[in-house]
Design a protein around this motif. Structure first.
Motif, mmCIF file in Angstrom:
data_model
loop_
_atom_site.group_PDB
_atom_site.id
_atom_site.type_symbol
_atom_site.label_atom_id
_atom_site.label_comp_id
_atom_site.label_asym_id
_atom_site.label_seq_id
_atom_site.Cartn_x
_atom_site.Cartn_y
_atom_site.Cartn_z
ATOM 1 N N ARG A 121 0.829 -1.193 0.000
ATOM 2 C CA ARG A 121 0.000 0.000 0.000
ATOM 3 C C ARG A 121 0.867 1.248 0.000
ATOM 4 N NH1 ARG A 121 -3.097 -2.395 4.202
ATOM 5 N NH2 ARG A 121 -2.222 -4.131 3.064
ATOM 6 N N VAL A 122 0.468 2.218 -0.804
ATOM 7 C CA VAL A 122 1.101 3.522 -0.799
ATOM 8 C C VAL A 122 -0.027 4.539 -0.745
ATOM 9 C CG1 VAL A 122 2.478 5.175 -2.091
ATOM 10 C CG2 VAL A 122 3.128 2.773 -2.090
ATOM 11 N N GLY A 123 0.076 5.518 0.154
ATOM 12 C CA GLY A 123 -0.975 6.510 0.254
ATOM 13 C C GLY A 123 -1.948 6.199 1.366
ATOM 14 N N PRO A 124 -3.160 6.764 1.278
ATOM 15 C CA PRO A 124 -4.119 6.631 2.377
ATOM 16 C C PRO A 124 -4.673 5.224 2.510
ATOM 17 C CG PRO A 124 -5.122 7.737 0.498
ATOM 18 C CD PRO A 124 -3.673 7.596 0.178
ATOM 19 N N MET A 125 -5.385 4.995 3.592
ATOM 20 C CA MET A 125 -6.006 3.702 3.852
ATOM 21 C C MET A 125 -7.000 3.367 2.755
ATOM 22 S SD MET A 125 -8.227 2.689 7.221
ATOM 23 C CE MET A 125 -8.799 1.023 7.501
ATOM 24 N N ARG A 126 -7.097 2.073 2.410
ATOM 25 C CA ARG A 126 -8.073 1.642 1.410
ATOM 26 C C ARG A 126 -9.137 0.785 2.082
ATOM 27 N NH1 ARG A 126 -3.411 -1.554 -0.434
ATOM 28 N NH2 ARG A 126 -3.602 -3.683 0.338
ATOM 29 N N ASP A 127 -10.234 0.587 1.363
ATOM 30 C CA ASP A 127 -11.310 -0.214 1.938
ATOM 31 C C ASP A 127 -10.907 -1.689 1.991
ATOM 32 O OD1 ASP A 127 -12.400 -1.813 -0.455
ATOM 33 O OD2 ASP A 127 -12.423 0.227 -1.248
ATOM 34 N N ILE A 128 -11.619 -2.455 2.820
ATOM 35 C CA ILE A 128 -11.372 -3.902 2.940
ATOM 36 C C ILE A 128 -12.599 -4.681 2.472
ATOM 37 C CG2 ILE A 128 -9.761 -3.638 4.866
ATOM 38 C CD1 ILE A 128 -12.169 -4.712 6.645
ATOM 39 N N VAL A 129 -13.405 -4.027 1.636
ATOM 40 C CA VAL A 129 -14.693 -4.613 1.282
ATOM 41 C C VAL A 129 -14.551 -5.999 0.654
ATOM 42 C CG1 VAL A 129 -14.759 -3.444 -0.960
ATOM 43 C CG2 VAL A 129 -16.888 -4.119 0.152
#
Length: 681
Positions: free
Chosen positions: A172-180
């Motif tokens: 991951r690079v950058g902000p948090m992503r969803d875990i959907v």
């Protein structure tokens, strides 16, 4: 929807992805082409409708790097139909938002819809009428792989999904992503819990509690959209860096209207320019201060000294002092807000006058009662008996007037505690005062005693373990008529007033009936890293269940002595930057300037927490005090002993170290020139 699987399944699925993207594009174009010229009655309605259309257009954006769907469900029967022999099943693609074709038939089903729930919960023991569950793998926005699970085939053994593991471990690079795409059954139960009840989630590092809380907001907005559109939702985080880190999760799920704030934002009645010693902040944050404030506020109410005479034309109407005293006693006994009672007082006096008028044969109406309530004599009496009180001035007097504080803290605060909260140098005015964060919370409490705080439909409170009882009360005021999702980890409490138990915290929040759920399956932190960090648990949170990593990849973990000091730390950062993904350098706050200079001298660019990383600059230099809630693919932790020593006491320092040790998703290097804390060895 029930077409048999093609000879080339991957091509078939790619075609469906392309068709779904075209359908989403058409949905967006339909909204963009809407003409509202003749459908609104006035400019206000037009502005509201334009805003709604603009929000809808944004929600229908096709994010090229984000797959429209990540799974497929093949039902044995049509959902909701009788489970009869020969019933024809249906196929549904599960994704981040609903997409339909020109005829209104679904191309992609929203992950929050009831028909999508078996994607997260179906198993071989409980297939939930699903014959096949398919997961998709993506590179960027391109569909590159799929993986099938035949839930009704007894010959097929249950195995861990390879694509699921890859998605969890993806750099991951950058902000948090969803875990959907990776929500687990125990997480899904929390996400889909009803709106009426409050939920508290105790979760160790990497258990996904923050993501679960955000997905719960998205689910509630889907299931109760009209109600929450009226009452509002709020996500509360510990600091601005954290909020910046999570701010893209909800928009990626199509939800754009959720407000995000810190507790300090909520109580920003005054400008905060000062700080408190730890001992002072602990007393100010104690729930007992609420009663001190209540006593101090209601001390302004004084019994009437004489009756009141109201002149109406040629008549004089007198309300005797004993009747006024009874009115004041009744208002005090009603336990309503100070300001509401003050507004009711002139009306109650006016009512007493109207009773006399009626006995005298007159027929007064509401207009007469309102006129009497505005009478100069009545207003003067109200001002003397129940004066207006400014909440900031009330708190200022408590913190600067030793006698006033002693009078209202008697039997509540000890003399030592009273001395701790008194200011050494009294301020001349509210504006010149150097208010601390804890003072602002006291002013918020006083404000609520005077006038009720607006309540929202649902509040998510993350990193809750660091809040003081008075801060919990401030948050609780924002959801008195709504519900809350409380997220935290008792082992990560790093304030002197950190939460001791969830039962106590929920009581201060006003949600004592909340269900406490515990997440112990670790999806983010590698096995070796979480096992090492868990050595601290007996010292910081005895009795708490350690996180058990379900990662198949044990991760990269190394402990290195650093005789070269900052040069060795820089070398470790350079080594990790050769790998794919983000890198965090976490250090005691006092060591950050020195390390920043060393990185600059080595020509290694970096950003601070809350700043956006890029593929060119993937290193974030993080003070240990701001590391909570953040995550990086790889972490270099500098000088654990310095992290511990940077806190006012050892337990808080060990908790801060526990946080710092558990920020890595794929690998951790611990560098130290001094001895490691004995609790780690």
């Amino acid at each position: 929807m029930s077409t048999p699987v093609h000879d080339d399944p991957l091509s078939k699925e790619r075609s469906h992805l392309a068709a779904s993207r075209s359908a989403l594009r058409a949905m967006r174009e339909d909204v963009e082409s809407l003409d509202i010229t003749d459908v609104t009655a006035n400019w206000v309605n037009a502005a509201v409708l334009e805003s709604q259309i603009e929000q809808r257009i944004k929600a229908l954006a096709d994010l090229s790097e984000t797959p429209l769907f990540f799974g497929r469900l093949d039902y044995l029967h049509a959902p909701g139909a009788e489970q009869a022999e020969g019933g024809e099943g249906e196929r549904f693609y599960v994704g981040r938002r609903h997409v339909h074709d020109a005829d209104g038939d679904p191309m992609v089903i929203d992950w929050r819809a009831p028909v999508s729930q078996p994607f997260y919960r179906a198993s071989k023991k409980d297939p939930q009428d699903v014959s096949l569950r398919r997961r998709f793998g993506y590179t960027g926005g391109d569909l590159t792989a799929y993986e099938d699970e035949h839930l009704l085939d007894p010959a097929e053994a249950a195995t861990t999904s390879r694509l699921l593991q890859q998605e969890i471990e993806r750099p991951r690079v950058g902000p948090m992503r969803d875990i959907v795409a990776t929500i687990q059954p125990e997480q899904d139960e929390i996400v889909r819990a009803g709106l009426a009840g409050s939920v508290c989630v105790q979760g160790g590092p990497g258990t996904g509690k923050t993501a679960v809380g955000l997905h719960r907001v998205a689910y509630l907005l889907y299931a109760h959209r009209e109600r929450l559109a009226r009452t509002g939702t709020l996500v509360i985080g510990p600091n601005r860096s954290f909020l910046h880190y999570i701010e893209q999760v909800l928009p990626a799920l199509g939800e754009l209207t959720v407000r995000q704030a810190t507790v300090d934002d909520l109580v920003a009645h005054v400008e905060v320019r000062g700080t408190d010693e730890a001992a002072t902040a602990v007393v100010k944050g104690d729930a007992r201060m609420a009663e001190v404030l209540r006593r101090a506020l209601y001390s302004h109410v004084t019994p009437p000294a004489e009756g009141v005479v109201v002149v109406r034309g040629s008549r004089r109407w007198r309300v005797p002092v004993y009747e006024l005293e009874e009115i004041v006693r009744e208002l005090l006994a009603r336990d309503i807000r100070y300001g509401a009672a003050r507004e009711a007082l002139p009306q109650r006096i006016a009512h007493a006058v109207l009773v006399q008028m009626e006995r005298a044969g007159e027929a007064p109406d509401d207009r007469v009662q309102n006129a009497v309530a505005r009478n100069a004599a009545v207003k003067a009496l109200v001002k003397s008996v129940w004066p207006q009180v400014d909440p900031a001035k009330l708190v200022l007097r408590l913190l600067t007037d030793a006698d006033f504080l002693a009078e209202h803290a008697e039997g509540i605060l000890t003399e030592e505690e009273q001395k701790a909260v008194l200011w050494a140098k009294p301020a001349r005015s509210v504006k010149s005062a150097r208010w601390s964060p804890a003072d602002a919370v006291l002013i918020d409490e006083a404000t609520d005693l005077i006038e009720r705080t607006h309540s929202l439909g649902h509040v998510v409170l993350d990193e809750a373990q660091d809040l003081s009882p008075m801060q919990y009360r401030a948050v609780g005021r924002r959801c008195t008529t709504g519900s809350a999702t409380v997220l935290g980890d008792l082992a990560q409490g790093t304030t002197p007033w950190a939460t001791r138990s969830w039962a106590e915290a929920l009581g201060h929040l006003g949600k004592g009936e909340a269900v406490v759920e515990e997440l112990t399956a670790g999806f983010r932190v590698p096995t070796d890293v979480i096992a090492y960090a868990s050595r601290l648990l007996p010292h910081i949170a005895p009795g708490l269940t350690p996180v058990a990593s379900i990662r198949e990849n044990p991760g990269f973990f190394d402990i290195r002595t650093a005789p070269g000091g900052a040069a060795d730390v820089v070398a470790a950062c350079r080594e990790l930057l050769e790998r794919e993904g983000s890198v965090g350098l976490i250090a005691a706050d006092a060591r950050v300037p020195q390390l920043a200079k060393a990185l600059a001298a080595a020509g290694i660019g970096h950003v601070g927490p809350g700043e956006e990383t890029t593929h060119a600059t993937r290193l974030t230099l993080v003070p240990a005090s701001l590391a909570k809630g953040l995550e990086y693919d790889y972490v270099v932790l500098d000088e654990p002993r310095a992290v511990v020593d940077g806190e006012p006491d050892e337990r808080t320092g060990l908790r801060r170290l526990y946080v710092a040790l558990t920020r890595a998703v794929s690998g951790l290097i611990v560098t130290h020139a001094t001895e490691l804390p004995p609790q780690l060895t």
